[in-house]
Scaffold this active site. Sequence first.
Site, PDB file in Angstrom:
ATOM      1  N   GLY A   1     -13.921   4.289   9.808  1.00 24.36           N
ATOM      2  CA  GLY A   1     -12.571   4.357  10.396  1.00 24.36           C
ATOM      3  C   GLY A   1     -12.348   5.818  10.451  1.00 24.36           C
TER       4      GLY A   1
ATOM      5  N   HIS B   1     -13.257   2.501  -0.511  1.00 22.82           N
ATOM      6  CA  HIS B   1     -13.364   1.364   0.615  1.00 22.82           C
ATOM      7  C   HIS B   1     -13.976   0.112   0.054  1.00 22.82           C
ATOM      8  CE1 HIS B   1     -13.655   4.739   4.185  1.00 22.82           C
ATOM      9  NE2 HIS B   1     -12.401   4.191   3.834  1.00 22.82           N
TER      10      HIS B   1
ATOM     11  N   HIS C   1     -18.527   1.223   7.202  1.00 25.46           N
ATOM     12  CA  HIS C   1     -17.009   1.247   7.430  1.00 25.46           C
ATOM     13  C   HIS C   1     -16.764   2.649   8.059  1.00 25.46           C
ATOM     14  CE1 HIS C   1     -12.509   0.626   6.688  1.00 25.46           C
ATOM     15  NE2 HIS C   1     -12.789   1.908   6.770  1.00 25.46           N
TER      16      HIS C   1
ATOM     17  N   ASP D   1      -9.594  12.172  16.665  1.00 25.47           N
ATOM     18  CA  ASP D   1      -9.681  10.673  17.164  1.00 25.47           C
ATOM     19  C   ASP D   1     -10.985  10.474  18.038  1.00 25.47           C
ATOM     20  OD1 ASP D   1      -8.947   8.677  19.207  1.00 25.47           O
ATOM     21  OD2 ASP D   1      -6.975   8.769  18.430  1.00 25.47           O
ATOM     22  N   MET D   2     -11.724   9.537  17.594  1.00 26.37           N
ATOM     23  CA  MET D   2     -12.880   9.307  18.180  1.00 26.37           C
ATOM     24  C   MET D   2     -12.692   9.048  19.739  1.00 26.37           C
ATOM     25  SD  MET D   2     -16.262   9.287  18.129  1.00 26.37           S
ATOM     26  CE  MET D   2     -16.792   9.311  16.602  1.00 26.37           C
TER      27      MET D   2
ATOM     28  N   LYS E   1       3.476   0.773   3.020  1.00 28.37           N
ATOM     29  CA  LYS E   1       3.040  -0.241   4.010  1.00 28.37           C
ATOM     30  C   LYS E   1       3.074  -1.838   3.324  1.00 28.37           C
ATOM     31  CE  LYS E   1      -0.547   2.024   6.439  1.00 28.37           C
ATOM     32  NZ  LYS E   1      -1.924   2.378   6.433  1.00 28.37           N
TER      33      LYS E   1
ATOM     34  N   GLU F   1      -8.301  -4.943   5.113  1.00 28.09           N
ATOM     35  CA  GLU F   1      -8.345  -4.778   3.681  1.00 28.09           C
ATOM     36  C   GLU F   1      -7.257  -5.550   2.966  1.00 28.09           C
ATOM     37  OE1 GLU F   1      -9.010  -0.592   5.085  1.00 28.09           O
ATOM     38  OE2 GLU F   1      -9.811  -0.487   2.944  1.00 28.09           O
TER      39      GLU F   1
ATOM     40  N   ARG G   1      -2.524  -1.892  -3.625  1.00 33.63           N
ATOM     41  CA  ARG G   1      -3.586  -1.218  -3.508  1.00 33.63           C
ATOM     42  C   ARG G   1      -3.764  -0.187  -4.502  1.00 33.63           C
ATOM     43  NH1 ARG G   1      -5.503   2.695   1.203  1.00 33.63           N
ATOM     44  NH2 ARG G   1      -7.520   3.047   0.407  1.00 33.63           N
TER      45      ARG G   1
ATOM     46  N   ASN H   1       0.843  -1.415   0.003  1.00 34.43           N
ATOM     47  CA  ASN H   1      -0.131   0.099   0.032  1.00 34.43           C
ATOM     48  C   ASN H   1       0.781   1.198  -0.108  1.00 34.43           C
ATOM     49  OD1 ASN H   1      -1.755   2.035   0.510  1.00 34.43           O
ATOM     50  ND2 ASN H   1      -2.706   0.897   2.179  1.00 34.43           N
TER      51      ASN H   1
ATOM     52  N   ARG I   1     -12.721  14.789   7.083  1.00 37.01           N
ATOM     53  CA  ARG I   1     -13.612  15.278   5.920  1.00 37.01           C
ATOM     54  C   ARG I   1     -15.039  15.512   6.335  1.00 37.01           C
ATOM     55  NH1 ARG I   1     -11.603  10.140   3.160  1.00 37.01           N
ATOM     56  NH2 ARG I   1      -9.793  10.362   2.623  1.00 37.01           N
TER      57      ARG I   1
ATOM     58  N   GLU J   1     -15.932  -1.140  14.907  1.00 42.27           N
ATOM     59  CA  GLU J   1     -15.796  -2.437  15.754  1.00 42.27           C
ATOM     60  C   GLU J   1     -15.752  -1.944  17.014  1.00 42.27           C
ATOM     61  OE1 GLU J   1     -12.196  -4.273  13.937  1.00 42.27           O
ATOM     62  OE2 GLU J   1     -12.911  -3.727  11.958  1.00 42.27           O
TER      63      GLU J   1
ATOM     64  N   GLY K   1     -11.398   7.300   7.633  1.00 38.10           N
ATOM     65  CA  GLY K   1     -12.126   7.643   6.748  1.00 38.10           C
ATOM     66  C   GLY K   1     -13.764   6.878   6.822  1.00 38.10           C
TER      67      GLY K   1
HETATM   68  P1  ADP Z   1      -7.976   4.147   9.397  1.00 38.02           P
HETATM   69  O1  ADP Z   1      -9.196   4.753   8.427  1.00 38.02           O
HETATM   70  O2  ADP Z   1      -6.814   5.082   9.608  1.00 38.02           O
HETATM   71  O3  ADP Z   1      -7.618   2.650   9.142  1.00 38.02           O
HETATM   72  P2  ADP Z   1      -9.051   3.162  11.771  1.00 38.02           P
HETATM   73  O4  ADP Z   1     -10.238   1.960  11.078  1.00 38.02           O
HETATM   74  O5  ADP Z   1      -7.898   2.511  12.411  1.00 38.02           O
HETATM   75  O6  ADP Z   1      -8.665   4.143  10.573  1.00 38.02           O
HETATM   76  O7  ADP Z   1     -10.041   3.605  12.926  1.00 38.02           O
HETATM   77  C1  ADP Z   1      -9.428   4.930  13.258  1.00 38.02           C
HETATM   78  C2  ADP Z   1     -10.757   5.623  14.227  1.00 38.02           C
HETATM   79  O8  ADP Z   1     -11.119   4.136  15.193  1.00 38.02           O
HETATM   80  C3  ADP Z   1     -10.051   6.670  15.177  1.00 38.02           C
HETATM   81  O9  ADP Z   1     -11.010   7.761  15.258  1.00 38.02           O
HETATM   82  C4  ADP Z   1      -9.972   6.003  16.353  1.00 38.02           C
HETATM   83  O10 ADP Z   1     -10.270   7.090  17.696  1.00 38.02           O
HETATM   84  C5  ADP Z   1     -11.024   5.226  16.428  1.00 38.02           C
HETATM   85  N1  ADP Z   1     -11.122   4.060  17.494  1.00 38.02           N
HETATM   86  C6  ADP Z   1      -9.925   3.154  17.746  1.00 38.02           C
HETATM   87  N2  ADP Z   1     -10.363   2.324  18.793  1.00 38.02           N
HETATM   88  C7  ADP Z   1     -11.451   2.787  19.455  1.00 38.02           C
HETATM   89  C8  ADP Z   1     -12.394   2.607  20.587  1.00 38.02           C
HETATM   90  N3  ADP Z   1     -11.707   1.729  21.466  1.00 38.02           N
HETATM   91  N4  ADP Z   1     -13.300   3.249  20.761  1.00 38.02           N
HETATM   92  C9  ADP Z   1     -13.691   4.398  20.047  1.00 38.02           C
HETATM   93  N5  ADP Z   1     -13.203   4.548  18.759  1.00 38.02           N
HETATM   94  C10 ADP Z   1     -11.950   3.944  18.603  1.00 38.02           C
END
Ligand code: ADP
Length: 404
Positions: free
Chosen positions: A212, A182, A210, A284-285, A14, A386, A93, A7, A243, A335, A214
Amino acid sequence: MNILVINSGSSSLKYELFDMARREVLTSGLVERIGEPHGMLHHRWRTENGVTDHLDRKVDVADHREALSAVSEVLRGTGTFEEVRRLRAIGHRVVHGGESFQAPTLIDQSVIKTLREVSRLAPLHNPANLLGIEVCLDAFPNVPQVAVFDTAFHQSIPAHAYHYALPHQLYTEHQVRRYGFHGTSHAFVAKRAAEYLGRPLNQVNMITLHLGNGASAAAIARGRSIDTSMGMTPLEGLVMGTRCGDIDPALVFYIGQVTGKTPREIETLLNRESGLKGLCGVNDMREILRRSENNDAQASLALDVYCYRIKKYIGAYLAVLGHLDALVFTAGIGENSPLVRRRTCEGLQPLGIALDAQRNEQTTGAAREIQSKESTVPVLVVHTDEELEIAEQVRDVVAPASTP
Ligand code: ADP
C-alpha cells in the site's frame, strides 16, 4: 453483534461499525484535520433500504474529544445511533505493542499504563491511538474496549530474526529489536488465502506482500509469522510511498555531514521525502505507472527499484521458509497493479513462481489465483480489510467461541 473499530491518528479519527452476524459495515467515516483549520467529516451509512449514502461536512474540532462528539451528532442525524447503542465492543487499532502485547487485549487501567510505557517505541503513532482509547472510554464507559496491535502477529518471530547485530544492552535496556507492523493485514490475508486454498492455516507456508502506501513482506510458516520486513519502526524493508526502506545505516551520518540536516530533519527525510516520492517526486503508484508509460525515466527508475526490492525479499523468504504454498499480493498496489505483480515475479520461474498473463490482468475484488500452469506455487491476490480483522479479533476476545 455490533462492533465499532476506531483508528485514531494524530490529526484524524477513522471509525467503522460492523454488524458481525452479517459481516456488514453499517456505518463508517473519518474526521480529518483535527486541531487544524478546515477540518472535515466524511460519513457513510447504509439507509433502511440497504443503499449506501454519504455526507461530507466541514467541522471545526479542537481535539479528539470534539471529533468524537461530531461523529455522535452525525450518527444521530443519519439514524444510525441506535446501532451504536447496541454496541457489544469497541476495537482500537494500536500501532506498537512492544513485547508487552502478543494478542488483542481487553483494556483496563493497567493496560493503559503499559500502553503509555510502550508509547516511547512509537512516538509518532501510539500517543494518538491512546487518545482515541481515552475519549471512547469516557464516551462509552460500559462497553468493553479492546486494543488490537499492528505488531502482535509478528511476536512469533524467532530471536535470530528479530535481533539486530547491535550491543545486546540496547535490547535489554531499550527494547531495540525488530517488531514488524501491518500485522492485522498479514494475519487477515493469510487466513483468507488458506480458506481460498481450502487448507488449514496451520498447515500452509506463505509469503504475504502488503503493498500500500506503507509496504511490508511477511514470511508465514504454518500460519505464524516468522519474519517480516519492517523493523523496530515501519521504516525498514521494502521501498514505500515516502519511506526509504532498507538503507546503509551509515547514510544517516553521511547525509548529516553533507547537508547539515539535524537528526530530526533526517528522520523526516527518510520517512516522508524518500521511497517512491524521493526517487521520482510522487508517491502515488497510479501516477508513477502513467509517467513510466510515457517514458519518464525517473518514474521508470522508481518502479524498477520498487519491484526489485520486493523480489529480493521473496527470494530471502523462500530460503527462510524452504517450502512455499502461496505467494499473496494485497493492499492498494498489490491488489490493483498487474504491472507491479508481473515485474516482481519476472524471472522467478526457477523458484517455481510464474504468472499467467491473462489471469494477472483480471480485476475483481474477490480472492483469486494468477499463477500459470507451470507455476508450482499458487500466486494469489487477496483483498485486505484491516478493520474487519480488528473487529473479528475483538469479537474473539469479548465473545470467544461464539458464532457471529
Ligand atoms: P494505505 O497504506 O494508505 O492504506 P492503500 O492500500 O490504499 O494505502 O494503497 C495506496 C497505493 O495504492 C497508492 O500508491 C495508489 O496509487 C495505489 N493504487 C491504488 N489503485 C491502484 C491501481 N489501480 N493501480 C496501481 N496502483 C494503485
